[in-house]
Design an enzyme around this catalytic site. Structure first.
Site, PDB file in Angstrom:
ATOM      1  N   GLU A 289      38.924  32.106  44.401  1.00  0.00           N
ATOM      2  CA  GLU A 289      39.898  32.555  43.384  1.00  0.00           C
ATOM      3  C   GLU A 289      39.762  31.761  42.087  1.00  0.00           C
ATOM      4  O   GLU A 289      40.739  31.512  41.391  1.00  0.00           O
ATOM      5  CB  GLU A 289      41.343  32.444  43.909  1.00  0.00           C
ATOM      6  CG  GLU A 289      41.624  33.205  45.180  1.00  0.00           C
ATOM      7  CD  GLU A 289      41.326  34.691  45.085  1.00  0.00           C
ATOM      8  OE1 GLU A 289      41.231  35.207  43.960  1.00  0.00           O
ATOM      9  OE2 GLU A 289      41.153  35.320  46.138  1.00  0.00           O
TER      10      GLU A 289
HETATM   11  C1  LIG Z   1      34.814  32.226  52.220  1.00  0.00           C
HETATM   12  C2  LIG Z   1      34.712  32.801  50.840  1.00  0.00           C
HETATM   13  C3  LIG Z   1      35.382  33.971  50.536  1.00  0.00           C
HETATM   14  C4  LIG Z   1      35.274  34.522  49.261  1.00  0.00           C
HETATM   15  N1  LIG Z   1      35.898  35.720  48.989  1.00  0.00           N
HETATM   16  C5  LIG Z   1      35.644  36.338  47.806  1.00  0.00           C
HETATM   17  C6  LIG Z   1      36.127  37.672  47.560  1.00  0.00           C
HETATM   18  O1  LIG Z   1      36.812  38.269  48.389  1.00  0.00           O
HETATM   19  N2  LIG Z   1      35.798  38.263  46.392  1.00  0.00           N
HETATM   20  C7  LIG Z   1      35.038  37.643  45.447  1.00  0.00           C
HETATM   21  O2  LIG Z   1      34.775  38.243  44.417  1.00  0.00           O
HETATM   22  N3  LIG Z   1      34.576  36.382  45.644  1.00  0.00           N
HETATM   23  C8  LIG Z   1      34.857  35.718  46.795  1.00  0.00           C
HETATM   24  N4  LIG Z   1      34.367  34.457  47.029  1.00  0.00           N
HETATM   25  C9  LIG Z   1      33.550  33.823  46.008  1.00  0.00           C
HETATM   26  C10 LIG Z   1      34.251  32.676  45.296  1.00  0.00           C
HETATM   27  O3  LIG Z   1      35.283  33.154  44.473  1.00  0.00           O
HETATM   28  C11 LIG Z   1      33.162  31.912  44.533  1.00  0.00           C
HETATM   29  O4  LIG Z   1      32.388  31.224  45.503  1.00  0.00           O
HETATM   30  C12 LIG Z   1      33.726  30.958  43.506  1.00  0.00           C
HETATM   31  O5  LIG Z   1      34.334  31.687  42.460  1.00  0.00           O
HETATM   32  C13 LIG Z   1      32.661  30.040  42.914  1.00  0.00           C
HETATM   33  O6  LIG Z   1      31.521  30.737  42.527  1.00  0.00           O
HETATM   34  P1  LIG Z   1      30.079  30.247  43.035  1.00  0.00           P
HETATM   35  O7  LIG Z   1      30.144  30.126  44.507  1.00  0.00           O
HETATM   36  O8  LIG Z   1      29.053  31.125  42.448  1.00  0.00           O
HETATM   37  O9  LIG Z   1      29.930  28.780  42.470  1.00  0.00           O
HETATM   38  P2  LIG Z   1      29.451  28.320  40.949  1.00  0.00           P
HETATM   39  O10 LIG Z   1      30.116  29.222  39.999  1.00  0.00           O
HETATM   40  O11 LIG Z   1      27.966  28.295  40.998  1.00  0.00           O
HETATM   41  O12 LIG Z   1      30.052  26.914  40.899  1.00  0.00           O
HETATM   42  C14 LIG Z   1      29.471  25.758  41.517  1.00  0.00           C
HETATM   43  C15 LIG Z   1      30.147  24.509  40.951  1.00  0.00           C
HETATM   44  O13 LIG Z   1      29.896  24.417  39.541  1.00  0.00           O
HETATM   45  C16 LIG Z   1      31.116  24.367  38.829  1.00  0.00           C
HETATM   46  N5  LIG Z   1      30.979  25.113  37.582  1.00  0.00           N
HETATM   47  C17 LIG Z   1      30.577  26.389  37.430  1.00  0.00           C
HETATM   48  N6  LIG Z   1      30.590  26.727  36.137  1.00  0.00           N
HETATM   49  C18 LIG Z   1      31.017  25.650  35.456  1.00  0.00           C
HETATM   50  C19 LIG Z   1      31.256  25.369  34.077  1.00  0.00           C
HETATM   51  N7  LIG Z   1      31.082  26.302  33.138  1.00  0.00           N
HETATM   52  N8  LIG Z   1      31.680  24.136  33.741  1.00  0.00           N
HETATM   53  C20 LIG Z   1      31.886  23.196  34.685  1.00  0.00           C
HETATM   54  N9  LIG Z   1      31.684  23.399  36.001  1.00  0.00           N
HETATM   55  C21 LIG Z   1      31.257  24.610  36.378  1.00  0.00           C
HETATM   56  C22 LIG Z   1      32.161  25.000  39.739  1.00  0.00           C
HETATM   57  O14 LIG Z   1      33.477  24.567  39.426  1.00  0.00           O
HETATM   58  C23 LIG Z   1      31.671  24.535  41.101  1.00  0.00           C
HETATM   59  O15 LIG Z   1      32.139  23.242  41.355  1.00  0.00           O
HETATM   60  C24 LIG Z   1      34.506  33.865  48.275  1.00  0.00           C
HETATM   61  C25 LIG Z   1      33.844  32.673  48.592  1.00  0.00           C
HETATM   62  C26 LIG Z   1      33.932  32.153  49.853  1.00  0.00           C
HETATM   63  C27 LIG Z   1      33.174  30.887  50.168  1.00  0.00           C
END
Ligand SMILES: Cc1cc2nc3c(=O)[nH]c(=O)nc-3n(C[C@H](O)[C@H](O)[C@H](O)COP(=O)(O)OP(=O)(O)OC[C@H]3O[C@@H](n4cnc5c(N)ncnc54)[C@H](O)[C@@H]3O)c2cc1C
Length: 452
Positions: A289
């Site tokens: 989220e």
């Molecule tokens: C069990 C589970 C259920 C989920 N359910 C859903 C769902 O129903 N629908 C859906 O759409 N998504 C869902 N997600 C996805 C979830 O919302 C994302 O994993 C989350 O938003 C982070 O995106 P990412 O994994 O690509 O990480 P990234 O965006 O790659 O982030 C990795 C790290 O880098 C940091 N970061 C990224 N960008 C920046 C920036 N600009 N500046 C500083 N730090 C940064 C982040 O804070 C994080 O610490 C789910 C994930 C999981 C694990």
């Protein structure tokens, strides 16, 4: 039938604006062909319900880049037939199920829309105007609720863990009291460090529960009042509270559950006892989220500034008023003074940050956002717990110490005192760190992190 929300893609997580899923108009008005891959979708595919309705973000062909160009589509796995039952397959395919460290009862899936180029979805709302869609604003109605629910779920996990840890500590016999070793072996709830861990959990879970309750109370007012001013005030309050309850409650819940595990000793690490699962399950809440960093940026970048700063100032004024009203409290004056001190430190944090921004040092926002959000949670949590304590102290004065409810009220007062003395000082530390403004982590080359 069940629903999902489909934002995340392999190359677009925190930065939703970069999604690659595309929507192409068809001859049928309002119906678009959908092509793309979503990942980590909760309930993305499962056998529990006969149909799954996806709410998927996609960019209509030709729309502008970034979040502004995104629209929202209703994409069923199966189209309903004339009778309203499951009908034709809509080319929505499961690309795989994630194997996760926690929440294993929830199927988290990769969802491929249009592997055979036959997936269609309804556009929700209006088609893009000048390449700008309504998708993000629509999705945010759900996201804001989900963020509140995330804080709530984290708090539930922390609370059940605390309850278990307290019961365990009251039964587990180990060691002798440091202050009275000759009295023999005691249950671990009699040890100072175990009490510290338990009160840490109790105060965090109570502060979180209070914040979350305040948010839902304001949501109810916003939805039900006929007074427009009252509605706007309630909505503004929820705006500020949402990133705090999503991020502070989930970050602190994990730490709290970790302390619950510590209370169990080795048994906590064993799957025979309930804490291991709670700790694993609750680790998702700071991530989904919008990661907690995203929440922190929402607090500082949007909520601090909303309506020229008025929204946050109104929220903050409630804390100041409480501290001013209770500064002479016969039992809690010392803790209210700590709250006043932390409130003033928080104002200094805001001033220091605006100083950095004034000097064009925008990177400082990134450095300190998470810690400022935590500081916000600490001052808010302290205020709410002290509010409880004022009521509890009144009850103690009325009922006396012999009454069967005394331990409950004494626990409330102790919770507020512990929080004020042991957790609230984090605000002062955050101020110190921000004022020093050390930027060495950015000054070194990337390779310094990779060469170990
Ligand atoms: C069990 C589970 C259920 C989920 N359910 C859903 C769902 O129903 N629908 C859906 O759409 N998504 C869902 N997600 C996805 C979830 O919302 C994302 O994993 C989350 O938003 C982070 O995106 P990412 O994994 O690509 O990480 P990234 O965006 O790659 O982030 C990795 C790290 O880098 C940091 N970061 C990224 N960008 C920046 C920036 N600009 N500046 C500083 N730090 C940064 C982040 O804070 C994080 O610490 C789910 C994930 C999981 C694990």
């Amino acid at each position: 039938w069940a629903g999902t929300m489909d934002l995340t893609e392999p190359n677009s997580g925190s930065d939703v604006g970069d999604i690659a899923t595309k929507a192409f108009p068809t001859d049928e008005p309002g119906v678009y062909k959908i092509v793309g891959t979503k990942c980590f979708i909760t309930g993305g595919d499962q056998d529990i319900t006969e149909n799954i309705i996806h709410l998927a973000l996609a960019r209509v062909e030709g729309s502008v880049p970034g979040t502004k160009g995104i629209s929202l589509f209703v994409v069923p796995k199966y189209w309903p037939n004339e009778a309203g039952d499951v009908g034709e397959f809509n080319d929505v395919n499961c690309g795989g199920i994630e194997h996760k460290m926690g929440i294993r009862g929830s199927a988290t899936s990769i969802v491929n829309f249009g592997e055979e180029n036959k997936c269609r979805g309804y556009l929700l709302g209006n088609p893009p105007v000048d390449g700008k869609g309504e998708g993000m604003a629509q999705m945010f109605q759900m996201m804001n609720e989900e963020r509140a629910v995330t804080g709530l779920a984290a708090n539930a996990a922390a609370t059940v863990s605390y309850n278990n840890a307290a019961m365990y500590a009251a039964g587990r016999i180990q060691g002798r009291q440091i202050t009275n070793p000759k009295a023999g072996r005691v249950t671990i709830i009699n040890h100072e460090d175990v009490r510290r861990m338990l009160m840490y959990q109790k105060s965090i879970t109570e502060a979180s529960r209070a914040m979350i309750s305040m948010s839902y109370y304001a949501m109810d007012i916003a939805e039900n009042t006929e007074d427009e001013n009252e509605r706007n005030r309630a909505k503004a309050f929820v705006e500020v509270n949402t990133p705090i309850i999503k991020a502070w409650c989930s970050d602190l819940a994990f730490l709290s559950i970790s302390e619950a595990m510590q209370c169990y000793g080795g048994y906590g690490f064993s799957e025979e006892y309930p804490i291991a699962q709670q700790l694993r399950d609750c680790r998702i809440y700071p991530i989904w989220e919008g990661t907690n960093y995203i929440q922190s940026m929402d607090l500082i970048g949007r909520k601090w500034m909303m309506a020229g700063g008025k929204v946050f100032a109104t929220w903050f004024a409630e804390l100041e008023k409480f501290a001013a009203d209770h500064k002479d409290h016969p039992v809690l004056a010392a803790q209210v003074a700590l709250l006043t001190e932390a409130i003033n430190q928080y104002k200094e944090i805001q001033a220091a940050m605006s100083g950095y921004v004034g000097q064009g040092k925008f990177g400082m926002i990134g450095f300190f956002a998470t810690r400022i959000l935590h500081a916000t949670g600490y001052i808010y949590g302290a205020k709410l717990l002290l509010e409880h304590a004022v009521i509890a102290q009144k009850k103690i004065d009325e009922l006396g110490k012999e009454h069967f409810e005394y331990p409950y009220y004494a626990g409330k007062v102790a919770s507020a005192k512990f929080f004020a003395h042991n957790l609230l000082p984090n605000v002062g530390m955050t101020l110190k760190v921000i004022k020093e403004g050390d930027t060495s982590v950015m000054e070194i080359p990337e390779a310094s992190y990779l060469l170990v």
